[in-house]
Design an enzyme around this catalytic site. Structure first.
Site, PDB file in Angstrom:
ATOM      1  N   LYS A 123       0.840  -1.202   0.000  1.00  0.00           N
ATOM      2  CA  LYS A 123       0.000   0.000   0.000  1.00  0.00           C
ATOM      3  C   LYS A 123       0.875   1.252   0.000  1.00  0.00           C
ATOM      4  O   LYS A 123       0.608   2.218  -0.735  1.00  0.00           O
ATOM      5  CB  LYS A 123      -0.926   0.004   1.227  1.00  0.00           C
ATOM      6  CG  LYS A 123      -2.062  -0.996   1.110  1.00  0.00           C
ATOM      7  CD  LYS A 123      -2.891  -1.109   2.393  1.00  0.00           C
ATOM      8  CE  LYS A 123      -3.989  -2.152   2.205  1.00  0.00           C
ATOM      9  NZ  LYS A 123      -4.746  -2.448   3.443  1.00  0.00           N
ATOM     10  N   ASP A 152     -11.477   2.614   3.730  1.00  0.00           N
ATOM     11  CA  ASP A 152     -11.805   1.193   3.584  1.00  0.00           C
ATOM     12  C   ASP A 152     -13.322   1.007   3.487  1.00  0.00           C
ATOM     13  O   ASP A 152     -13.793  -0.095   3.188  1.00  0.00           O
ATOM     14  CB  ASP A 152     -11.275   0.400   4.789  1.00  0.00           C
ATOM     15  CG  ASP A 152     -10.056  -0.446   4.430  1.00  0.00           C
ATOM     16  OD1 ASP A 152      -9.737  -0.542   3.226  1.00  0.00           O
ATOM     17  OD2 ASP A 152      -9.434  -0.993   5.348  1.00  0.00           O
ATOM     18  N   GLN A 154      -4.873  -1.655   9.526  1.00  0.00           N
ATOM     19  CA  GLN A 154      -4.725  -2.970   8.906  1.00  0.00           C
ATOM     20  C   GLN A 154      -5.248  -4.057   9.837  1.00  0.00           C
ATOM     21  O   GLN A 154      -4.823  -4.154  10.980  1.00  0.00           O
ATOM     22  CB  GLN A 154      -3.239  -3.209   8.578  1.00  0.00           C
ATOM     23  CG  GLN A 154      -2.961  -4.480   7.817  1.00  0.00           C
ATOM     24  CD  GLN A 154      -3.490  -4.415   6.386  1.00  0.00           C
ATOM     25  OE1 GLN A 154      -3.385  -3.407   5.707  1.00  0.00           O
ATOM     26  NE2 GLN A 154      -4.097  -5.500   5.949  1.00  0.00           N
TER      27      GLN A 154
END
Lengths: 299, 299
Positions: free
Chosen positions: B54, B121, B98
């Site tokens: 990422k 997200d 994460q």
């Protein structure tokens, strides 16, 4: 074989009775009385009738009813100030603003202003998100009412094919989420669906909510299916000049010969809505006090 | 006839290129650089690889990448304090934590702590609610990636039958909402669906997300259907001892002979996820500054 006619009026009475019993228990055991605040802006006659009916049923269930009637030219700031007071009021467990409101007011902004924990109409983005996320929220009254009727008719919906006709944010989408929770295979059909008759024909459960009178025909319905009719269209009465008549989305007289069970219009889904509003208010009250939720009154 | 293989890796590169172009325009015209903050708690090796990837793609797109690596025993209070700082930081437009996090931390509470406007997200209840309500929010990256692949393959999905297999909050439900927006007739199927092969067989669009290797067989698929495979199962490699191999939910070699188009695993949906994370960060940045959103990068 003729379908069983689902008596929403009688069933709604049993829900109101359950609500009243739970309200009595809350009072006896905890000295708590659930309270519902209804805000009406302006003087729409239909809204006045509806608000009066909500008030009557709220009081009959042993709950407190707080009515706030504001003039049609009420500013957003004044309305929001009232909502803020109701949000903060520990005696108020449910708040709803009767729609439609006058044009200068924004319905979305009003709903967003109500504390999601008191949004007993289940209209807020937060409650839509909680439903989508499978978490506890408050479910909009009409889909909740349909769910209660369906659970009574079909105690186990696992694996059944459900088709919801209509994809509105207020009904179709939350209804689909509720049927999915019941382990149905859920299809959402709508105006752009290519073969609506064929799609409906595969359903064990049909929930119609489009607002087109008698659209769902007998040959659209699988024999034995359970048909829930959420549509309401008012037409001039064919036999009584000057009078009107309510029609659902389903061609009732023909479909009842095919379906296993069917809700009439009127007297089907309609009466469930206020009953579910009362149920949601009791649920919100129990949650506000950290008490167990009433059984059989939530999604 | 063999299906067109949808090259997700190549398509993701075109999305990243669009992101980079938009980032350059934001910098040139407004002196703004979108920033993505990634929080990693603990030392899960797979997560470290993913976070590094990422970071690399964020920087390559011309964006700022803020990495926050916290020890595995970080308290919720410390993690929340960091999230609060990132929420308040005007240089940070997107925040993700994460997952998985160590057991003492609650993923839902973490997501709820992130400002929904920075929840790139798309996991928060608020963003689920905005999607369900048809309002502007941030859409979870994997369903957004599938939508982009589908739009590229089928510019007009109106009236097509779409079947989503799997009803998870993270994928199946938002995917169904997105397909509904595209005017598909949408069915959500799952483990309790009675006739899964028959249900899938009626679909013009199949999106499989259950995590059962090669479950969807060739005779489940309507000839010419578009098949999107979201499943990932890692198995011991049949030919290379000690190595592993990734399988999707679709029996790729057989289904490719029937389908019109199909995503492979790996190289289909997978590469789209980070590309959509970058796209969401640019979108969040534009919204934070009241600027027009990038075209072709949102739902």
């Amino acid at each position: 074989m003729s379908a069983r006619i689902i008596d929403g009026k009688a069933f709604a009475a049993t829900i109101r009775e359950k609500v009243a019993q739970h309200v009595a228990r809350l009072s006896d055991a905890h000295g708590i009385t659930p309270g519902l605040a209804v805000v009406l802006v302006g003087e729409d006659p239909a809204s006045e009738v509806y608000v009066a009916s909500k008030h009557k049923q709220t009081v009959e269930a042993g709950m407190r009813s707080f009515e706030h009637k504001l003039p049609a030219d009420t500013s957003e700031a004044d309305l929001f100030a009232l909502i803020d007071r109701l949000n903060a009021d520990p005696e108020v467990h449910g708040i709803l603003c009767q729609f439609p409101v006058p044009d200068h007011l924004d319905e979305r902004a009003i709903v967003a202003r109500i504390d999601p924990a008191k949004d007993v109409d289940g209209l807020s983005v937060t409650n839509a998100g909680l439903l989508a996320a499978g978490e506890k929220g408050l479910v909009s009254c009409t889909p909740l009412g349909c769910l209660m009727l369906l659970r009574d008719e079909l105690p186990d919906m696992t694996g059944l094919e459900a088709v919801v006709i209509g994809r509105s944010n207020l009904f179709g989408k939350p209804m689909a989420q509720l049927l999915l929770r019941e382990n149905c295979t859920v299809t959402i059909a709508h105006s752009r669906t290519r073969d609506l008759p064929g799609t409906v024909r595969r359903a064990d459960i049909v929930v119609a909510a489009v607002g087109r009178a008698e659209m769902v025909k007998a040959d659209w319905v699988k024999p034995g299916a359970t048909v829930i009719d959420v549509g309401i269209t008012r037409i001039p009465h064919p036999d009584k000049p000057g009078k009107t008549k309510l029609l659902g989305d389903v061609d009732f007289e023909a479909v009842r010969e095919v379906a296993g069970a069917i809700t009439p219009v009127p007297g089907g889904v309609g009466p469930m809505t206020i009953a579910c509003l009362l149920a949601n208010t009791v649920t919100a009250c129990c949650r506000a006090h950290g008490l167990a939720e009433p059984e059989g009154l939530t999604a």
